[in-house]
Design an enzyme around this catalytic site. Structure first.
Site, PDB file in Angstrom:
ATOM      1  N   ASP A 100      18.123 -34.583  39.577  1.00 64.77           N
ATOM      2  CA  ASP A 100      19.001 -32.732  39.750  1.00 64.77           C
ATOM      3  C   ASP A 100      17.738 -31.995  38.495  1.00 64.77           C
ATOM      4  OD1 ASP A 100      20.983 -34.587  41.091  1.00 64.77           O
ATOM      5  OD2 ASP A 100      22.464 -33.964  39.196  1.00 64.77           O
ATOM      6  N   SER A 106      24.915 -47.642  38.902  1.00 63.92           N
ATOM      7  CA  SER A 106      25.711 -47.372  37.959  1.00 63.92           C
ATOM      8  C   SER A 106      24.814 -47.095  37.206  1.00 63.92           C
ATOM      9  CB  SER A 106      26.108 -49.007  37.120  1.00 63.92           C
ATOM     10  OG  SER A 106      27.248 -48.382  36.194  1.00 63.92           O
ATOM     11  N   LYS A 123      28.003 -46.192  42.864  1.00 62.91           N
ATOM     12  CA  LYS A 123      28.646 -46.276  41.615  1.00 62.91           C
ATOM     13  C   LYS A 123      28.812 -45.782  40.482  1.00 62.91           C
ATOM     14  CE  LYS A 123      30.480 -50.126  38.292  1.00 62.91           C
ATOM     15  NZ  LYS A 123      30.038 -49.698  37.273  1.00 62.91           N
TER      16      LYS A 123
END
Length: 559
Positions: free
Chosen positions: A305, A294, A319
């Site tokens: 990224d 999460s 999740k």
């Protein structure tokens, strides 16, 4: 427009009220009449069961099961929180509660691990090692940890009377303690690994986590920190905004940190970075594993990224569903999924699921996780092109089921050391051994935490007792045959145990530090024998290269 008769008025009002409480609208694909009919069916079934079933039914329990059933049919992470658990849930999110300020370990009699510095218990004289025997003239012996917590927590400013037994003085003492706001810390351990490497372990994300994080960063910088190991292993997540704020400290202005999408307009949001973060240029390594979920994945995904940090460990949980809490009329909560989040390059890292098929969801998750750890290259080849993405600087990353680290550290499943770490055998023994030697240890090491970490040596008889304990409790079997490894049956050769005495000594010292001074104290020692941490410490050149993308001249570039 269909006209409602008097028989429809009551359920219609209830339906509208239900929608108002939830703050949502019915699906546009479901007409008002259809929704009303379905709600009437639910009401009708409840009335029939409540009045006609062969035995008297518990209507409250029946409604609770109905709510759970509705949520279970949606996705794996929407859940129902009964009224008696709401306070603890909110405490975890808020990061504080009204209490007396102790860390304790339950048992036949709960043992105070340590009073929180500056808290109510420390102020009245509660000490580490004290045993809680009575709370408000009622025995506390044999109570579970949750039962003790329920009695000690309360409104700030109210009082609670506590009777303790102090083994070192062989006395019973009674204290009246005024409850105060007690922080629930998200950061269990932070320290300098060496003269330039800082370490911070975040165990969950609460409203207060960003503030805690910045305090630790400031402290470590004063000690010379030039690079950071951020440990998110076993962090199940929590408050998304806190993870976003921490990501912002490491990323530049206008960089996307995370995107959320949902049916309501408020969920369609892009969170972006601001200039002036505390860690925008320093090399960063992030540790992750299967229990990182999460909000942990939001932070790890943003850093990966943007090529900001090197991720080391094992694939995360997967999740990417965003939950919001909705309070029902009895104080219970529905923690319901209202959106999905996407990493900056557009990855949805939610593990695929079919509604209502929870067991299948977790089984498939476990299978794919094993492939992502032990057959990494084959796992990558199996991922469809639609789930393959590129980072800012062209590295390949994947969506569809957790975040795959840049460097995977697979455990040696045949190793006795791996078994000891995974089974928590060292922690179990340390508590048992400490309980038999507590007076001796406390009389020497009480309030000498740093000296303990620097100079305490676990005695040889404790090492021997550890191996005896493991065999007597049928936790494992040691045999003289060198090729007798059978992990499933917990059988290992005696020669492997003989080679692990230094490892066990170090592990027991770290565990004892946690027992004596509080969880997290022994982490510097435990990290020395942790394969993921040690591998991360060897990969700084890669972390430094990534940091170089974010600064014109990294101070550690030529290391």
């Amino acid at each position: 427009m269909t006209r409602l008769n008097k028989y429809h008025i009551l359920p219609a009002l209830a339906l509208l009220l239900f929608g108002a409480i939830l703050g949502v609208q019915f699906d546009s694909r479901l007409s008002a009449d259809d929704a009303l009919n379905q709600f009437e069916k639910l009401k009708q079934a409840f009335v029939i069961i409540n009045g006609k079933y062969v035995e008297r039914v518990d209507s409250k329990a029946m409604v609770e099961e109905g709510v759970k059933g509705m949520l279970k049919s949606l996705d794996p992470h929407s859940s129902y929180i009964p009224p008696e658990q709401v306070r603890d849930t909110r405490d975890r999110y808020q990061g504080s509660f009204g209490g007396i300020g102790i860390r304790f370990e339950p048992g036949d009699t709960a043992r105070v691990v340590a009073p929180i510095a500056g808290g109510p218990s420390e102020k009245v004289g509660i000490m580490a090692g004290d045993r809680i025997v009575e709370i408000e003239d009622s025995t506390a012996i044999g109570l579970s940890g949750d039962q003790i917590q329920d009695r000690l927590k309360g409104k700030i400013g109210t009082e609670v009377t506590l009777t303790i037994y102090r083994p070192l003085a062989d006395k019973r003492l009674t204290f009246t303690i005024s409850r105060d706001e007690i922080p629930l810390y998200s950061i269990r351990s932070s320290y300098m690994v060496d003269d330039k490497t800082g370490y911070i372990e975040i165990t969950r994300f609460a409203m207060s986590t960003h503030k805690e994080f910045m305090e630790k960063v400031t402290s470590l910088k004063k000690q010379g920190m030039e690079r950071l190991v951020l440990d998110l292993r076993n962090n199940p997540g929590g408050v998304m905004q806190s993870a976003v704020k921490i990501a912002d400290e490491m990323l530049g202005a206008d960089m996307t940190l995370v995107r959320t999408k949902g049916r309501s307009a408020e969920m369609n949001t892009r969170y972006k970075g601001h200039d002036g973060g505390a860690l925008e240029n320093q090399p960063i390594t992030v540790l992750i594993n299967r229990q990182s979920a999460s909000a942990s994945e939001i932070l790890a995904g943003a850093l990966q990224d943007h090529d900001r940090a090197l991720l080391v460990g094992r694939r995360t949980f997967g999740k990417a569903l965003v939950q919001k809490q909705f309070e029902l009329n009895d104080g219970s909560l529905m923690q319901m999924t209202v959106g999905r989040y996407y990493t900056p390059v557009g990855r949805l890292i939610q593990t695929p699921y079919e509604k209502g098929k929870m067991q299948q969801y977790y089984e498939e998750k476990s299978t794919s996780w094993r492939d992502a750890v032990y057959n990494v290259e084959e796992y990558k080849k199996s991922i469809p092109d639609s789930l393959v993405f590129k980072t800012d600087h062209g590295r390949t990353v994947f969506g569809g089921g957790g975040i795959l680290p840049d460097y995977v550290v697979a455990p040696d499943t045949t190793s006795l050391a791996t078994f000891i770490r995974g089974s928590q055998l060292d922690a179990i023994f340390a508590r048992e051994w400490f309980s038999r030697h507590e007076q001796q240890i406390r009389s020497t090491w009480q309030n000498r935490e740093q000296e303990f970490l620097a100079s305490y040596e676990v005695p040889n008889d404790a090492i021997s007792a550890f191996w005896s304990f493991a065999q007597e409790e049928d936790v494992l079997t040691l045999t003289p045959t060198p090729d007798s490894v059978n992990v499933k049956e917990r059988v290992f050769p005696q020669s492997e145990a003989d080679d692990l005495n230094s490892f066990v000594r170090s592990r027991l010292k770290g565990r004892l530090a946690n027992v004596i001074y509080g969880t997290g104290t022994g982490q510097p020692i435990l990290n020395r024998s942790n394969p993921t941490f040690q591998k991360a410490m060897s990969l700084w050149p890669s972390s430094i290269d990534l940091a170089g993308y974010h600064t014109a001249s990294s101070p550690l570039k030529n290391e």
